[in-house]
Each structure stands twice: as C-alpha cells, then as structure tokens.
Design a protein around this motif. Structure first.
Motif, PDB file in Angstrom:
ATOM      1  N   LEU A 160      59.266  33.613  40.779  1.00  0.00           N
ATOM      2  CA  LEU A 160      58.619  34.637  41.588  1.00  0.00           C
ATOM      3  C   LEU A 160      57.243  34.992  41.029  1.00  0.00           C
ATOM      4  CD1 LEU A 160      60.063  37.545  43.431  1.00  0.00           C
ATOM      5  CD2 LEU A 160      58.358  38.118  41.744  1.00  0.00           C
ATOM      6  N   MET A 161      57.184  35.282  39.735  1.00  0.00           N
ATOM      7  CA  MET A 161      55.926  35.756  39.166  1.00  0.00           C
ATOM      8  C   MET A 161      54.882  34.656  39.057  1.00  0.00           C
ATOM      9  SD  MET A 161      54.426  38.407  38.457  1.00  0.00           S
ATOM     10  CE  MET A 161      52.665  38.311  38.210  1.00  0.00           C
ATOM     11  N   THR A 162      55.297  33.446  38.719  1.00  0.00           N
ATOM     12  CA  THR A 162      54.291  32.381  38.622  1.00  0.00           C
ATOM     13  C   THR A 162      53.739  32.033  40.002  1.00  0.00           C
ATOM     14  OG1 THR A 162      56.024  30.671  38.583  1.00  0.00           O
ATOM     15  CG2 THR A 162      55.154  31.424  36.457  1.00  0.00           C
ATOM     16  N   THR A 163      54.571  32.135  41.021  1.00  0.00           N
ATOM     17  CA  THR A 163      54.058  31.916  42.381  1.00  0.00           C
ATOM     18  C   THR A 163      53.033  32.988  42.733  1.00  0.00           C
ATOM     19  OG1 THR A 163      56.135  30.882  43.055  1.00  0.00           O
ATOM     20  CG2 THR A 163      54.697  31.699  44.809  1.00  0.00           C
ATOM     21  N   LEU A 164      53.349  34.238  42.438  1.00  0.00           N
ATOM     22  CA  LEU A 164      52.395  35.315  42.711  1.00  0.00           C
ATOM     23  C   LEU A 164      51.139  35.168  41.857  1.00  0.00           C
ATOM     24  CD1 LEU A 164      54.801  38.342  43.168  1.00  0.00           C
ATOM     25  CD2 LEU A 164      53.577  37.053  44.919  1.00  0.00           C
ATOM     26  N   TRP A 165      51.287  34.678  40.639  1.00  0.00           N
ATOM     27  CA  TRP A 165      50.129  34.451  39.771  1.00  0.00           C
ATOM     28  C   TRP A 165      49.193  33.426  40.406  1.00  0.00           C
ATOM     29  CZ3 TRP A 165      48.200  37.454  36.374  1.00  0.00           C
ATOM     30  CH2 TRP A 165      47.290  36.993  35.427  1.00  0.00           C
ATOM     31  N   HIS A 166      49.779  32.403  41.013  1.00  0.00           N
ATOM     32  CA  HIS A 166      48.951  31.399  41.689  1.00  0.00           C
ATOM     33  C   HIS A 166      48.248  31.991  42.905  1.00  0.00           C
ATOM     34  CE1 HIS A 166      50.270  28.426  38.926  1.00  0.00           C
ATOM     35  NE2 HIS A 166      51.509  28.380  39.373  1.00  0.00           N
ATOM     36  N   VAL A 167      48.900  32.917  43.583  1.00  0.00           N
ATOM     37  CA  VAL A 167      48.257  33.595  44.714  1.00  0.00           C
ATOM     38  C   VAL A 167      47.054  34.395  44.211  1.00  0.00           C
ATOM     39  CG1 VAL A 167      48.550  35.398  46.474  1.00  0.00           C
ATOM     40  CG2 VAL A 167      50.320  33.653  46.155  1.00  0.00           C
ATOM     41  N   ILE A 168      47.213  35.071  43.093  1.00  0.00           N
ATOM     42  CA  ILE A 168      46.099  35.835  42.507  1.00  0.00           C
ATOM     43  C   ILE A 168      44.958  34.885  42.135  1.00  0.00           C
ATOM     44  CG2 ILE A 168      45.413  37.271  40.530  1.00  0.00           C
ATOM     45  CD1 ILE A 168      48.306  38.428  40.605  1.00  0.00           C
ATOM     46  N   ASP A 169      45.300  33.712  41.605  1.00  0.00           N
ATOM     47  CA  ASP A 169      44.279  32.692  41.300  1.00  0.00           C
ATOM     48  C   ASP A 169      43.555  32.250  42.568  1.00  0.00           C
ATOM     49  OD1 ASP A 169      44.962  32.691  38.630  1.00  0.00           O
ATOM     50  OD2 ASP A 169      46.017  30.771  38.682  1.00  0.00           O
ATOM     51  N   ILE A 170      44.317  31.969  43.611  1.00  0.00           N
ATOM     52  CA  ILE A 170      43.725  31.506  44.869  1.00  0.00           C
ATOM     53  C   ILE A 170      42.768  32.558  45.425  1.00  0.00           C
ATOM     54  CG2 ILE A 170      44.263  31.000  47.301  1.00  0.00           C
ATOM     55  CD1 ILE A 170      46.829  29.601  46.216  1.00  0.00           C
ATOM     56  N   VAL A 171      43.174  33.805  45.351  1.00  0.00           N
ATOM     57  CA  VAL A 171      42.302  34.886  45.829  1.00  0.00           C
ATOM     58  C   VAL A 171      40.970  34.847  45.089  1.00  0.00           C
ATOM     59  CG1 VAL A 171      41.999  37.400  45.830  1.00  0.00           C
ATOM     60  CG2 VAL A 171      44.123  36.404  46.677  1.00  0.00           C
ATOM     61  N   TRP A 172      41.007  34.704  43.760  1.00  0.00           N
ATOM     62  CA  TRP A 172      39.765  34.649  42.989  1.00  0.00           C
ATOM     63  C   TRP A 172      38.950  33.413  43.346  1.00  0.00           C
ATOM     64  CZ3 TRP A 172      36.703  37.819  40.658  1.00  0.00           C
ATOM     65  CH2 TRP A 172      35.659  37.314  39.894  1.00  0.00           C
ATOM     66  N   LEU A 173      39.618  32.282  43.537  1.00  0.00           N
ATOM     67  CA  LEU A 173      38.901  31.044  43.858  1.00  0.00           C
ATOM     68  C   LEU A 173      38.197  31.125  45.211  1.00  0.00           C
ATOM     69  CD1 LEU A 173      41.392  28.364  42.512  1.00  0.00           C
ATOM     70  CD2 LEU A 173      39.202  29.073  41.514  1.00  0.00           C
ATOM     71  N   VAL A 174      38.701  31.963  46.095  1.00  0.00           N
ATOM     72  CA  VAL A 174      38.014  32.201  47.372  1.00  0.00           C
ATOM     73  C   VAL A 174      36.966  33.305  47.203  1.00  0.00           C
ATOM     74  CG1 VAL A 174      38.339  32.991  49.758  1.00  0.00           C
ATOM     75  CG2 VAL A 174      39.971  31.386  48.729  1.00  0.00           C
ATOM     76  N   MET A 175      37.318  34.341  46.456  1.00  0.00           N
ATOM     77  CA  MET A 175      36.419  35.483  46.278  1.00  0.00           C
ATOM     78  C   MET A 175      35.152  35.096  45.506  1.00  0.00           C
ATOM     79  SD  MET A 175      37.180  39.182  44.480  1.00  0.00           S
ATOM     80  CE  MET A 175      38.798  39.248  45.170  1.00  0.00           C
ATOM     81  N   PHE A 176      35.290  34.304  44.466  1.00  0.00           N
ATOM     82  CA  PHE A 176      34.149  33.961  43.613  1.00  0.00           C
ATOM     83  C   PHE A 176      32.971  33.388  44.410  1.00  0.00           C
ATOM     84  CE2 PHE A 176      32.065  30.655  40.962  1.00  0.00           C
ATOM     85  CZ  PHE A 176      31.362  31.505  40.122  1.00  0.00           C
ATOM     86  N   PRO A 177      33.151  32.323  45.203  1.00  0.00           N
ATOM     87  CA  PRO A 177      31.969  31.826  45.921  1.00  0.00           C
ATOM     88  C   PRO A 177      31.461  32.782  46.990  1.00  0.00           C
ATOM     89  CG  PRO A 177      33.928  30.548  46.499  1.00  0.00           C
ATOM     90  CD  PRO A 177      34.318  31.469  45.393  1.00  0.00           C
ATOM     91  N   ILE A 178      32.373  33.499  47.647  1.00  0.00           N
ATOM     92  CA  ILE A 178      31.930  34.407  48.718  1.00  0.00           C
ATOM     93  C   ILE A 178      31.112  35.558  48.145  1.00  0.00           C
ATOM     94  CG2 ILE A 178      32.739  36.115  50.408  1.00  0.00           C
ATOM     95  CD1 ILE A 178      34.988  34.138  51.103  1.00  0.00           C
ATOM     96  N   VAL A 179      31.561  36.131  47.046  1.00  0.00           N
ATOM     97  CA  VAL A 179      30.873  37.292  46.477  1.00  0.00           C
ATOM     98  C   VAL A 179      29.647  36.883  45.663  1.00  0.00           C
ATOM     99  CG1 VAL A 179      31.117  39.212  44.855  1.00  0.00           C
ATOM    100  CG2 VAL A 179      32.942  38.719  46.480  1.00  0.00           C
ATOM    101  N   TYR A 180      29.764  35.843  44.868  1.00  0.00           N
ATOM    102  CA  TYR A 180      28.714  35.518  43.912  1.00  0.00           C
ATOM    103  C   TYR A 180      27.747  34.425  44.356  1.00  0.00           C
ATOM    104  CZ  TYR A 180      31.413  38.269  40.562  1.00  0.00           C
ATOM    105  OH  TYR A 180      32.060  39.282  39.913  1.00  0.00           O
TER     106      TYR A 180
END
Length: 182
Positions: A160-180
């Motif tokens: 459960l937690m490692t799956t959610l951890w990957h979701v948090i990673d994916i969010v950053w991988l999308v957020m980083f180029p959009i924001v920065y």
C-alpha cells in the motif's frame, strides 16, 4: 479441508479489498494534485508575465536535485515491495524514507532561498506554495510512514505505502516541469 478453502478465500477477499483501498487513495491523490496543476496551467495562460516573473525568482538546481532524490527513493521503495529478505526490505524502506526526508530538507532550503518572494500575493506565488507545500506534506508524511514500516513491514502495508509513494513521485515528475520549466 473446508477450513483451508475458507481461509484462502478470505485471504483473497482481503487482498482484493487492500488493492481497492490502494487505488482509491492513489486516484484521490492524483485528482487533488491534478486540480492544482490545471489551476497552475490556467494561471500561466491568463497571466504569462506574472508566471515568468515568478519563475525568474526561482532556482532550478535544488528542485532538479530533489527530482533525482525522489527517483532514487522510489527505486528503494520498489525494492522493498519485491520478495526480498526481511533485512533487505527494512533497509530499502529506510532508504526510501531517508530520501523523502532529504527531499523535505532541500525543499525547505529552497523556500529559504526564495525568501520574501514566496510571500507575494500574486497568483503564481500562491499556487506555487499551495502545490509544492501540499506535496511537501505528502512527502513528509510518507517518509514517516515508510520509516514506521521499516520496523513493522507487513507485506500488505508495504504494498500500500510503496504504491502511494510512487504516486507521490509521479506527482512531482509532472509538477517539476510544469512549475519550473514550461
């Protein structure tokens, strides 16, 4: 014989319910961050000068380094989710947690570099703090849960937690180029 069949059936039902919980949590996280990212893109279209000025105040080195840290942390979480010996699972969970905590420390350092510009009342600054701060809280909480799991690594909770951890990673991988970057 019936007892064994009933136990297997109950285990299968519990695992299916665990997977349902994982996907409900994952999709709710993606929906929340998706809404924030859409708002940021809309603000970027409506106020391009304001967004360009906000990006000009920011550094790219720390968030780029943080991206690498989250990727390594995600790799450690993936190792923890595989069938490995207990000690290796615990080490991988600790490594994933440490990566998350390092991300948090560097993000706070990045905020300190940006200083007073974070307090601007423009739409860019507001959305930037809201999105990255919301993500920061998720990383901090996830890191603490990963550390706790290193002590009590039940397979269902690790999944459960490692799956959610990957979701948090994916969010950053999308957020980083959009924001920065864009």
């Amino acid at each position: 014989m019936t007892l064994i069949a009933d136990t297997s059936e109950e285990t299968a039902i519990e695992e299916a319910n665990d997977d349902l919980l994982v996907w409900i949590l994952a999709w709710s996280e993606l929906a929340a961050f998706g809404a924030l990212l859409v708002a940021f893109v809309v603000v970027s279209w409506l106020h391009p000068e304001e967004v360009a000025a906000g990006r000009a105040r920011m550094t790219l080195v720390v968030p780029a380094f943080n991206t690498a840290i989250l990727l390594l942390s995600g790799w450690a979480a993936a190792v923890a989710a595989t069938p490995v010996p207990l000690l290796k699972r615990r080490i991988a969970l600790c490594a994933a947690s440490a990566g998350g905590l390092l991300f948090v420390a560097l993000k706070l350092y990045e905020y300190s570099l940006e200083g007073a510009s974070l307090l601007s009342d423009d739409a860019f600054s507001t959305l930037y703090i809201l999105m990255t701060g919301f993500h920061l809280v998720h990383v901090l909480f996830g890191s603490l849960v990963l550390a706790l799991l290193a002590r009590f690594p039940s397979p269902q909770n690790v999944h459960l937690m490692t799956t959610l951890w990957h979701v948090i990673d994916i969010v950053w991988l999308v957020m980083f180029p959009i924001v920065y970057l864009i």
